[in-house]
Scaffold this motif. Sequence first.
Motif, mmCIF file in Angstrom:
data_model
loop_
_atom_site.group_PDB
_atom_site.id
_atom_site.type_symbol
_atom_site.label_atom_id
_atom_site.label_comp_id
_atom_site.label_asym_id
_atom_site.label_seq_id
_atom_site.Cartn_x
_atom_site.Cartn_y
_atom_site.Cartn_z
ATOM 1 N N LYS A 45 0.888 -1.303 0.172
ATOM 2 C CA LYS A 45 -0.045 -0.110 0.075
ATOM 3 C C LYS A 45 0.755 1.326 0.150
ATOM 4 O O LYS A 45 0.475 2.206 0.542
ATOM 5 N N ASP A 108 -9.080 -11.776 -1.723
ATOM 6 C CA ASP A 108 -8.506 -10.800 -2.370
ATOM 7 C C ASP A 108 -7.062 -10.487 -2.330
ATOM 8 O O ASP A 108 -6.371 -10.294 -3.152
ATOM 9 N N ARG A 133 -14.815 -13.482 -0.657
ATOM 10 C CA ARG A 133 -15.176 -12.180 -0.510
ATOM 11 C C ARG A 133 -15.693 -11.583 -1.939
ATOM 12 O O ARG A 133 -15.496 -12.312 -3.026
HETATM 13 MG MG MG Z 1 -7.947 -4.526 1.498
#
Ligand code: MG
Length: 197
Positions: A45, A108, A133
């Motif tokens: 991220k 994911d 998910r």
């Molecule tokens: Mg996430």
Amino acid sequence: MRRIAIFGGTFDPIHNAHLAVAREAADRCALDRVLMIPNGNPPHKQGVERVDWMHRYSMVELACAAGDARLEPSNLEQGRARSYSIHTIERVKAAHPGDRIFFLIGADAFAEIRTWYRWEDVLAAVEFIVVSRPGHTYDTPPGARILLLETMSLDISSSDIRAELRENRMPAGALPKSVRDYIAATGLYGHGKEFGC
Ligand code: MG
Ligand code: ATP
């Protein structure tokens, strides 16, 4: 021998699907503990803005306090340094010799496992509990030991929650009350700011 799961995430913020997934995994896989570990500065991220670790950890603490004794906040990835799952796994294993260590993860995130630093070592080190998910599929790398939790279909994400908060809506059904109160009090995610300022 205890059965312990690592459940890492940005938790920005922690939400009701995280909690439901942790409880369901604990029930179905007979886990004694689920370590809820907010990432310090996760390599996947980079460049994405997120709130400070201390806020994310505080919300994890509040959410766990309101719920299930098996859910335990962990500060193992505290700090600004990059955190890699293999290092966290090694630290948890060292702290829990003789225990069986699982890694709880959504579909994911598991779909990206081959991009992880030392991913083969990760697969060799832990058994995965992979949770379904909505909208996410993955294939299973050879050698992975996986328990499937395919009954979950919770359409909640931190990204959607942040978007709602930015627009000054409080997504009541997606967040525990203690976390809603924390966000309202701190003004995190731009919540409570007047538009146009
Ligand atoms: Mg996430
Ligand atoms: P973001 O939208 O910021 O990525 P997120 O809702 O995906 O947030 P993360 O902190 O990224 O939350 O996820 C932590 C872990 O929880 C990951 O393994 C992720 O797959 C899992 N997870 C999050 N939301 C769900 C959900 N609704 N159903 C199943 N697993 C989930």
